[in-house]
Design an enzyme around this catalytic site. Sequence first.
Site, short mmCIF file in Angstrom:
data_model
loop_
_atom_site.label_atom_id
_atom_site.label_comp_id
_atom_site.label_asym_id
_atom_site.label_seq_id
_atom_site.Cartn_x
_atom_site.Cartn_y
_atom_site.Cartn_z
N THR A 181 56.72 66.01 75.63
CA THR A 181 57.69 64.96 75.96
C THR A 181 57.46 64.56 77.41
O THR A 181 56.98 65.37 78.21
CB THR A 181 59.13 65.48 75.83
OG1 THR A 181 59.27 66.58 76.72
CG2 THR A 181 59.43 65.94 74.42
N GLU A 325 59.77 63.96 69.58
CA GLU A 325 60.30 65.06 68.77
C GLU A 325 60.45 64.69 67.30
O GLU A 325 60.71 65.55 66.46
CB GLU A 325 61.68 65.49 69.30
CG GLU A 325 61.64 66.26 70.60
CD GLU A 325 61.73 65.38 71.83
OE1 GLU A 325 61.33 64.21 71.75
OE2 GLU A 325 62.20 65.86 72.87
N LYS A 433 79.94 55.75 82.88
CA LYS A 433 81.29 56.05 82.41
C LYS A 433 82.29 55.56 83.45
O LYS A 433 82.42 56.14 84.52
CB LYS A 433 81.43 57.56 82.21
CG LYS A 433 82.32 57.90 81.06
CD LYS A 433 82.20 59.36 80.70
CE LYS A 433 83.12 59.66 79.52
NZ LYS A 433 83.18 61.06 79.20
N TRP A 438 82.66 54.16 78.11
CA TRP A 438 81.23 53.98 78.28
C TRP A 438 80.85 52.51 78.32
O TRP A 438 81.32 51.72 77.50
CB TRP A 438 80.47 54.64 77.12
CG TRP A 438 80.46 56.12 77.20
CD1 TRP A 438 80.79 56.88 78.27
CD2 TRP A 438 80.09 57.02 76.15
NE1 TRP A 438 80.64 58.21 77.96
CE2 TRP A 438 80.21 58.32 76.68
CE3 TRP A 438 79.65 56.87 74.84
CZ2 TRP A 438 79.93 59.46 75.93
CZ3 TRP A 438 79.36 58.00 74.10
CH2 TRP A 438 79.51 59.28 74.64
#
Length: 537
Positions: A181, A325, A433, A438
């Site tokens: 990754t 992944e 936030k 959000w």
Amino acid sequence: MMQNFPLRVGGILDHAARYHPNRPIIGRSIEGPIVNSTWAAVHREAKQVAAALKSLGIKKGDVIGVMAWNTVRHLSVWYGIPGAGAVNHTLNPRLFADQLVYIINHAEDRFIMVDLDLLPIFEAIIDKLPNIEKIIVLTDSAHMPETKLDVICYGDLIEGQPDNEPWVSGDENEPCGICYTSGTTGDPKGVVYTHRSNVLHALAAAAPDMVNMSSNDCVMPVVPLFHANGWSIAYNAPMAGASMVLPGRDMSAPGLYEMLEMGVTFTAAVPTIWLGLLQHLEAGKLSLSTLKRVLIGGASCPRAVVETFQKVYGVQVLHAWGMTEMSPLGTICSFKPEVNALPDDERLTVQETVGHPPYTVDMKIVNDMGEDLPWDGVTQGRLLTKGAAVVQRYLKAKEDAVNKDGWFDTGDVAIIDANGYVRITDRSKDVIKSGGEWISSIEMENCAVAHPDVAEAAAVAVPHPKWDERPVLAIVPVEGTSPNTDEIMSLLEKRFAKWQLPDDIFMVDDLPHTATGKISKLELRQRLKDQGYTLPK
Ligand code: AMP
């Protein structure tokens, strides 16, 4: 009882060579000229690669690092390595030297196979790679570079090797490939693909509601094979018996355009590539004469890109979401009947979502307590997934990467609607936030890049004493322009409530990117902090 048909990737190339042997495989080589090949020839060379690796002592499970652009030769290497029972560890040349050293040592690569032009990267780090026994330069003897390294010439190595030995056999759950990754924080993590996961993933990705690949397609992967399992394209194309065009290392818009016009019907890359191509097409008043579908993922695709491809050039956009992944396919935005029935403009709005998953992938959204959230098109939550080609445990990790019920937390925040279409709103690390609510940075950025003078945009959170965080928007102008911030704000006002609008919009010369071309919000927030940035009063 049915036969036990092992799902090993070698079988994919066998199939292409047997049933689609003469399909053209064309590519720009690193040495320069265009190479014309076929599945039969790629297959023969892959067999030679496998034989050569075995002759050098490669055993089942050994790891070979490959740093190479998308070329015809790379396809033979892609199959030759697992064909020898070894594991193909894809290496991204854009990684920092320290990260490369870390992942090569961590994966315990024994050999390196590297493109001619990328050899200097290894000259600089070889002292830190004690396990590397051999470096194979992917070229012929006429083009071998001067180097202080002890290297083997690929052309010499495979010459005279048998091209008909069986692939090394084994269990379908054996490892086949490794990709790390990009890891914006901490060390990169290794994801190990198995033969089985790659075959199942390729079958799932090729389906009609996914990339819909067939033997009538000519496929050009612009996304590098070293990015997230090459988005499975080097498996999908031979499985479908499609022909291929491989762009080599020239990722410039004119270079890609030239290759697309060789008959390509399907292509795939991250949004920035396509922004560049569309500008090139517009400036030169060019058309796309054969392209039918473009897969866009890796980062959110702006609506303007989708609209221009579809309305101006007649090319269907498939907006996709995935991750290393997940091998990497998570979802693709194709039209279910409910969406097909919508007017054009509403369909474009649906294409801001990343669509729905194939059968092999399951997903859900949860709150911070891990409780399931409704698929109502408004509720945001952490996106969890499980599936046939989703990571269970990172390489050498002590613990699983999934929770007790087998769900992997993607680190993305998403909304799912009643039709099962997923809208990615943020990375969980990048959410803004404000007052407990959000604000989607992705939506804000996509809205801003709809302005013709905005080349790139990044919305990030800045600490605020009353609201915890407030959004600010950094803009990279299109060269030679100075975007009007009031106009950008007016665009945002159409999509966002007043309290969600950024407190500041400012210009920057550039934005920090990761090795796979994503904007690094972490670094941008750090830059602002280092510069002592404060919100306007
Ligand atoms: P990588 O493993 O480097 O391919 O990165 C995977 C991450 O890229 C995902 O977890 C998402 O955060 C992001 N990503 C991929 N595709 C999209 C998309 N279509 N829209 C928004 N984010 C995306």
